[in-house]
Design a protein around this motif. Structure first.
Motif, PDB file in Angstrom:
ATOM      1  N   TRP A  20       0.893  -1.227  -0.016  1.00 56.87           N
ATOM      2  CA  TRP A  20       0.060   0.133   0.037  1.00 56.87           C
ATOM      3  C   TRP A  20       0.834   1.283   0.158  1.00 56.87           C
ATOM      4  CZ3 TRP A  20      -0.077   3.705   3.824  1.00 56.87           C
ATOM      5  CH2 TRP A  20      -1.122   4.698   3.749  1.00 56.87           C
ATOM      6  N   PHE A  21       1.838   1.088   0.931  1.00 52.79           N
ATOM      7  CA  PHE A  21       2.932   2.286   0.883  1.00 52.79           C
ATOM      8  C   PHE A  21       3.504   2.595  -0.681  1.00 52.79           C
ATOM      9  CE2 PHE A  21       7.287   3.588   1.606  1.00 52.79           C
ATOM     10  CZ  PHE A  21       7.213   4.638   1.852  1.00 52.79           C
ATOM     11  N   LEU A  22       4.093   1.568  -1.256  1.00 49.94           N
ATOM     12  CA  LEU A  22       4.631   1.666  -2.421  1.00 49.94           C
ATOM     13  C   LEU A  22       3.474   2.351  -3.495  1.00 49.94           C
ATOM     14  CD1 LEU A  22       7.211  -1.128  -3.126  1.00 49.94           C
ATOM     15  CD2 LEU A  22       7.570   1.157  -2.704  1.00 49.94           C
ATOM     16  N   ASN A  23       2.358   2.004  -3.399  1.00 51.77           N
ATOM     17  CA  ASN A  23       1.244   2.455  -4.256  1.00 51.77           C
ATOM     18  C   ASN A  23       1.058   3.919  -4.216  1.00 51.77           C
ATOM     19  OD1 ASN A  23      -0.669   1.687  -6.252  1.00 51.77           O
ATOM     20  ND2 ASN A  23      -2.254   2.550  -4.615  1.00 51.77           N
ATOM     21  N   GLN A  24       1.226   4.403  -2.965  1.00 49.88           N
ATOM     22  CA  GLN A  24       0.919   5.742  -2.455  1.00 49.88           C
ATOM     23  C   GLN A  24       2.276   6.628  -3.132  1.00 49.88           C
ATOM     24  OE1 GLN A  24      -1.849   7.173  -0.930  1.00 49.88           O
ATOM     25  NE2 GLN A  24      -2.300   4.926  -1.218  1.00 49.88           N
ATOM     26  N   ASP A  29       1.202  12.899  -7.163  1.00 51.11           N
ATOM     27  CA  ASP A  29       1.289  14.015  -6.131  1.00 51.11           C
ATOM     28  C   ASP A  29       1.679  12.951  -4.855  1.00 51.11           C
ATOM     29  OD1 ASP A  29      -0.949  12.204  -6.031  1.00 51.11           O
ATOM     30  OD2 ASP A  29      -2.125  13.929  -5.571  1.00 51.11           O
ATOM     31  N   TYR A  30       2.480  12.199  -4.777  1.00 50.23           N
ATOM     32  CA  TYR A  30       2.711  11.479  -3.468  1.00 50.23           C
ATOM     33  C   TYR A  30       3.302  12.341  -2.489  1.00 50.23           C
ATOM     34  CZ  TYR A  30       7.913  11.507  -4.053  1.00 50.23           C
ATOM     35  OH  TYR A  30       9.221  11.924  -4.094  1.00 50.23           O
ATOM     36  N   LYS A  31       3.923  13.502  -2.634  1.00 47.09           N
ATOM     37  CA  LYS A  31       4.514  14.367  -1.518  1.00 47.09           C
ATOM     38  C   LYS A  31       3.297  14.879  -0.831  1.00 47.09           C
ATOM     39  CE  LYS A  31       8.906  15.355  -3.846  1.00 47.09           C
ATOM     40  NZ  LYS A  31       9.972  16.468  -4.141  1.00 47.09           N
ATOM     41  N   LYS A  32       2.121  15.032  -1.081  1.00 45.59           N
ATOM     42  CA  LYS A  32       1.198  15.554  -0.487  1.00 45.59           C
ATOM     43  C   LYS A  32       0.933  14.759   0.915  1.00 45.59           C
ATOM     44  CE  LYS A  32      -3.564  16.769  -0.845  1.00 45.59           C
ATOM     45  NZ  LYS A  32      -4.979  16.623  -1.860  1.00 45.59           N
ATOM     46  N   ASN A  33       0.909  13.612   0.950  1.00 45.01           N
ATOM     47  CA  ASN A  33       0.844  12.859   1.982  1.00 45.01           C
ATOM     48  C   ASN A  33       2.092  11.960   2.213  1.00 45.01           C
ATOM     49  OD1 ASN A  33      -2.003  13.625   2.488  1.00 45.01           O
ATOM     50  ND2 ASN A  33      -2.415  12.222   0.540  1.00 45.01           N
ATOM     51  N   TYR A  34       3.236  12.229   1.900  1.00 43.73           N
ATOM     52  CA  TYR A  34       4.111  11.318   2.018  1.00 43.73           C
ATOM     53  C   TYR A  34       4.722  11.149   3.380  1.00 43.73           C
ATOM     54  CZ  TYR A  34       8.837   9.428   1.276  1.00 43.73           C
ATOM     55  OH  TYR A  34       9.921   8.579   1.031  1.00 43.73           O
ATOM     56  N   VAL A  35       4.661  12.399   4.232  1.00 44.83           N
ATOM     57  CA  VAL A  35       5.046  12.456   5.741  1.00 44.83           C
ATOM     58  C   VAL A  35       4.154  11.333   6.240  1.00 44.83           C
ATOM     59  CG1 VAL A  35       5.504  13.665   7.680  1.00 44.83           C
ATOM     60  CG2 VAL A  35       5.980  14.517   5.504  1.00 44.83           C
ATOM     61  N   LEU A  36       2.891  11.516   6.005  1.00 46.19           N
ATOM     62  CA  LEU A  36       2.048  10.604   6.942  1.00 46.19           C
ATOM     63  C   LEU A  36       2.045   9.061   6.489  1.00 46.19           C
ATOM     64  CD1 LEU A  36      -0.394  10.050   8.656  1.00 46.19           C
ATOM     65  CD2 LEU A  36      -1.915  10.517   6.691  1.00 46.19           C
ATOM     66  N   VAL A  37       2.160   8.754   5.132  1.00 47.25           N
ATOM     67  CA  VAL A  37       2.563   7.427   4.743  1.00 47.25           C
ATOM     68  C   VAL A  37       3.700   6.698   5.351  1.00 47.25           C
ATOM     69  CG1 VAL A  37       0.553   7.578   2.955  1.00 47.25           C
ATOM     70  CG2 VAL A  37       3.127   7.826   2.371  1.00 47.25           C
ATOM     71  N   LYS A  38       4.778   7.568   5.078  1.00 45.76           N
ATOM     72  CA  LYS A  38       5.989   6.791   5.657  1.00 45.76           C
ATOM     73  C   LYS A  38       6.327   6.811   7.037  1.00 45.76           C
ATOM     74  CE  LYS A  38      10.979   6.986   4.401  1.00 45.76           C
ATOM     75  NZ  LYS A  38      12.151   7.811   4.307  1.00 45.76           N
ATOM     76  N   THR A  39       5.451   7.509   7.893  1.00 43.51           N
ATOM     77  CA  THR A  39       5.482   7.505   9.238  1.00 43.51           C
ATOM     78  C   THR A  39       4.913   6.220   9.615  1.00 43.51           C
ATOM     79  OG1 THR A  39       5.531   9.838   9.498  1.00 43.51           O
ATOM     80  CG2 THR A  39       4.811   8.478  11.428  1.00 43.51           C
TER      81      THR A  39
END
Length: 227
Positions: A20-24, A29-39
């Motif tokens: 799921w993370f890789l898909n995001q 526009d992955y940088k929009k939520n990158y901090v949240l999904v990587k956390t």
């Protein structure tokens, strides 16, 4: 048998979340939520480690390894913010935090087997190699080059030490730790191409994330594999 069921359960949980993370990350526009999904993804390897430590009931290893995973989690969050806002201080802070994580992992390994002269050979070769590569015109490391060389020494030492232990004590846990350390090192080396190479590629980013998160999962789940 019970530990293998836990291992498979953690692998499925972690693997599904990672896909799921890789898909995001693949989204434009992955940088929009990158901090949240990587956390969230980084919190997963901390959760795996905590569960593995509880099941294995190895209290000493728990306290030796916990600071390393905490540092890696913090470093991930810092680099996620760096990816979004591109502040060099954040990158340097993330690098230092990851270095602390490596040092905690090294302390854990050195308690299993004392430092030997042979453990230093590969790190020295790695530093010479990275020094040569970063001197090429296609890399732009600037004033961070000395920091990168110091970091290279310790990530290479982590791999060399884990391999030495796996060869000396060839059980499943130590082999898994050696593979995890190798992937961890490969991920860190790929950072050179991710942040400092003039021709950046999204494929390098995906490769970096895959090797890192698989490698740290193997280290996190390793307490389950104690003989």
């Amino acid at each position: 048998m019970e530990r293998w069921i836990w291992f498979l359960g953690m692998a499925v949980f972690y693997g599904v979340l990672f896909l799921w993370f890789l898909n995001q990350v693949k989204k434009p526009d992955y940088k929009k939520n990158y901090v949240l999904v990587k956390t969230l993804q980084s919190a997963a390897f901390v959760s795996v480690f905590l569960a593995a430590a509880v099941v294995s009931q190895d209290i000493l290893d728990f306290w030796l390894m916990l600071p390393a995973f905490v540092c890696c989690f913090a470093g991930d969050v810092m680099l996620a913010f760096y990816n979004k806002i591109k502040k060099k201080r954040l990158f340097l802070l993330g690098l230092v935090t990851f270095l602390m994580g490596h040092l905690f992992f090294i302390r854990w390994l050195d308690r299993m087997q004392p430092l030997a002269v042979t453990d230093m050979v590969f790190p020295v070769i790695a530093v010479i190699g990275v020094f040569a590569v970063t001197g090429m015109g296609s890399f732009h490391t600037g004033r961070l080059r000395p920091c990168i060389l110091v970091y290279t020494f310790f990530i290479a030492y982590l791999f060399a030490k884990s391999m030495h232990i796996a060869v000396s004590i060839p059980d499943m846990r130590h082999i898994v730790c050696a593979v995890g350390s190798f992937l961890f090192m490969v991920s860190d080396i790929s950072i050179l191409f991710l942040y400092f190479y003039k021709n950046k590629s999204r494929k390098v980013h995906l490769f970096n994330l895959t090797t890192y998160y698989v490698g740290i999962f193997l280290l996190a789940v390793s307490p389950l594999l104690c003989p």
